[in-house]
Structure formats: structure tokens, C-alpha cells
Design an enzyme around this catalytic site. Sequence first.
Site, PDB file in Angstrom:
ATOM      1  N   HIS A  25      -2.417   9.962  17.872  1.00  0.00           N
ATOM      2  CA  HIS A  25      -1.518   8.908  17.387  1.00  0.00           C
ATOM      3  C   HIS A  25      -0.386   9.538  16.580  1.00  0.00           C
ATOM      4  CE1 HIS A  25      -1.031   4.463  16.687  1.00  0.00           C
ATOM      5  NE2 HIS A  25      -0.104   4.986  15.883  1.00  0.00           N
ATOM      6  N   HIS A  27       3.937   9.340  16.677  1.00  0.00           N
ATOM      7  CA  HIS A  27       5.159   8.804  17.275  1.00  0.00           C
ATOM      8  C   HIS A  27       6.254   9.865  17.314  1.00  0.00           C
ATOM      9  CE1 HIS A  27       3.913   4.586  17.608  1.00  0.00           C
ATOM     10  NE2 HIS A  27       3.211   4.816  16.508  1.00  0.00           N
ATOM     11  N   HIS A 213      -1.184  -0.866  20.344  1.00  0.00           N
ATOM     12  CA  HIS A 213      -1.411  -1.034  18.910  1.00  0.00           C
ATOM     13  C   HIS A 213      -2.077  -2.384  18.647  1.00  0.00           C
ATOM     14  CE1 HIS A 213       1.171   2.370  18.461  1.00  0.00           C
ATOM     15  NE2 HIS A 213       1.405   2.197  17.173  1.00  0.00           N
ATOM     16  N   GLU A 216      -3.518  -3.542  12.712  1.00  0.00           N
ATOM     17  CA  GLU A 216      -2.855  -2.853  11.609  1.00  0.00           C
ATOM     18  C   GLU A 216      -2.240  -3.895  10.684  1.00  0.00           C
ATOM     19  OE1 GLU A 216       0.645   0.503  10.817  1.00  0.00           O
ATOM     20  OE2 GLU A 216       0.724  -0.801  12.585  1.00  0.00           O
ATOM     21  N   ASP A 294       0.493   9.263  12.600  1.00  0.00           N
ATOM     22  CA  ASP A 294       1.406   8.149  12.850  1.00  0.00           C
ATOM     23  C   ASP A 294       2.867   8.603  12.767  1.00  0.00           C
ATOM     24  OD1 ASP A 294       2.064   5.584  13.537  1.00  0.00           O
ATOM     25  OD2 ASP A 294       1.506   4.665  11.639  1.00  0.00           O
TER      26      ASP A 294
END
Length: 352
Positions: A25, A27, A213, A216, A294
Site C-alpha cells: 500500500h 501511492h 480502499h 478508513e 500509504d
Amino acid sequence: MLSSSGGYPPNPPRDVSELPKAHLHLHFTGSMRPTTVLELADKYGVRLPEALTDALTSGEPPRLRATDERGWFRFQRLYDAARSCLREAEDIQRLVREAAEEDLNDGSGWLEIQVDPTSYAPRLGGLIPALEIILDAVETTSRDTGLGMRVLVAANRMKHPLDARTLARLAVRYRDRGVIGFGLSNDERRGMARDFDRAFAIARDGGLFAAPHGGELTGPASVRDCLDDLNAHRVGHGVRAAEDPRLMQRLADRQITCEVCPASNVALGVYEKPEDVPLRRLFEAGVPMALGADDPLLFGSRLAAQYDIARRHHAFTDAELAELARQSIRASAAPEDVRQKLLSGVDDWLTG
């Protein structure tokens, strides 16, 4: 040598940056080094928001809280500003190479980097050229560094579902060039998962796994939607599943991995403190996890730091940290020989 208390001194904790692991994970823009953003902004004359410049210069993450739409907009504004500094193929190559170097320093032996190529298309000659530039950079970097790398193409839930279908077809087209999965990112409060079911069906039929996703910014229901509507193989974040024992049991029974990003959860206000992130609850319920960074550019910590959070704030033993690393490896799309090599490395870390 005896300690002052008369016994042998305790063994120092094993270095989590030497623990072999997979990073599932991360980005694309969020993987950049702060110095790289500042240098590219200077190169292209990009005026960055003061909050971003101050954070990148000081080394302190910007103050963010994305639990309301205004806070999410502010986060997205900073992210978009950083992305605007990526304008040429050589910038993409630099980003990918540096991301790989950072991962290798943190013990990663396999990286699946997530990208929405439509975000880069306007400056890189279009959607197809943008994806090809990214895939070329990943292939070259993987060969040069020895880090196994693949790409997960992610649609934006803020855009129309038809755009997601176009992206899914493109992702399938480039499966043999390094695309291994299809995701869905951005604010979970916008765009229902079921609106994107056709895009995920296209991706699955084309041989890609599903990793949207969920769980969250919204609660357990968004994780269930990922399972029921999108047939998720993994769930990006998924941490809010801890609020629903039945859902945790379902994830455990089906061995669906949640890509949990503890530092990100705290930075965005999902939880107040690192010890509030329910790592222990998920782990003891048997929910597989793959810890991820992330967007380290904005959250200030990379992959090994997530394992350190588990150790320092949740009392994970070295044996439990090793199991977290194994879970990340098992959930990856790495070839079997790579998996076995990494799993053997985990055993060596634990026994060495």
C-alpha cells in the site's frame, strides 16, 4: 558479560528495517522524497502551498485531519500540488527509483505501487503514454535495484464509473507489462462501491486482482461493500473492520488481507494516537494484515516505521512482527520463488 543486576543483559530488539517484507500500500506521488518535490518545484517554477513547503522543509508532516470533507479537501490540495511537479518521463523515473531505494532500506523485497495514470496523463502525453512511462520506469528500476516491483492501477471514486471502466480495460491491456491489480481510491464517502462493480468485473475477467480502499474514513459497512460489490481480494486500509466482530471473522475465514497503514490513520485523524489503531484486535482475530506507508511524503514515515509502531505501541513481539511480514508476503502478487525467498528471510531474521 553480566548486567548490574547479576544476569545477562537482554538481547537488543531485532532491527525491523532488516525484516524481509512486502509493501502493498504505497501511492505513487505520496512515495516521493520531500527533497525531490522541492527540487522539482524549483526546476519547473511551481509555487507550492505554504503548508506543504513548510512541512517538506522542516521534516514535520503537515497538520492534517481528513475526517470531514474540508479536511480531506486540504489533504488532496497538498497531494495535487506535489503531483504537479511531475512533468517529464525523467521525473517519473526518479520517483520510482527513489521509492525503490527507500523500500530496500526498510527491508522490502517486493513493492506494489499504486497509481491512477489519468492524474499524470495531461503532462505526459495522454493516458496510454503516461502508463507506459510508469511501467517502463518500474521495469528499469526493478532490474537495476533487484527489488521486485509491480503496478496496481487505481480508479478514482470521485470520478464517473465509466472512467473507471476505461481504466480497467487499460490495466488489463498492460497485464503482461507489470500491472497486477485494480483498485479504487480517494474519499470513501463519495461514490458507492457498487457503482464501480462493472469496472472491477472487467479487471477480474482480465486476470487482475481487486484491491479497493475501504474502512478508513467510513466504517465497517464500506469494507463489506468492497467484499460484496467488488469481490475484493485485499482491502486498502480496512482497519475499521475492527468495529465489527462478525466482519473480522469473515475476513479471517476468507483470509482477505487488510492493507493497514497506522501512521496514515493517525495523521488523517482516523485515530487520535498510534496506540488507538486496532492492530492487536485485528491480529488476534486472525485478520491478515499487510502494513503499508500509504503516503510517506505527507505522513512522514515509511515502511519499517509501521512495524515499529506495532512494536512500540502495541507490544508486538519479534515473532509477531515476523508473522505480520509473512502475511504481507503471502498477500502479494510476487512469483512463488520470490515469496519463498522472502519467507525464508523472515525465518532467518527471527532465528538469527
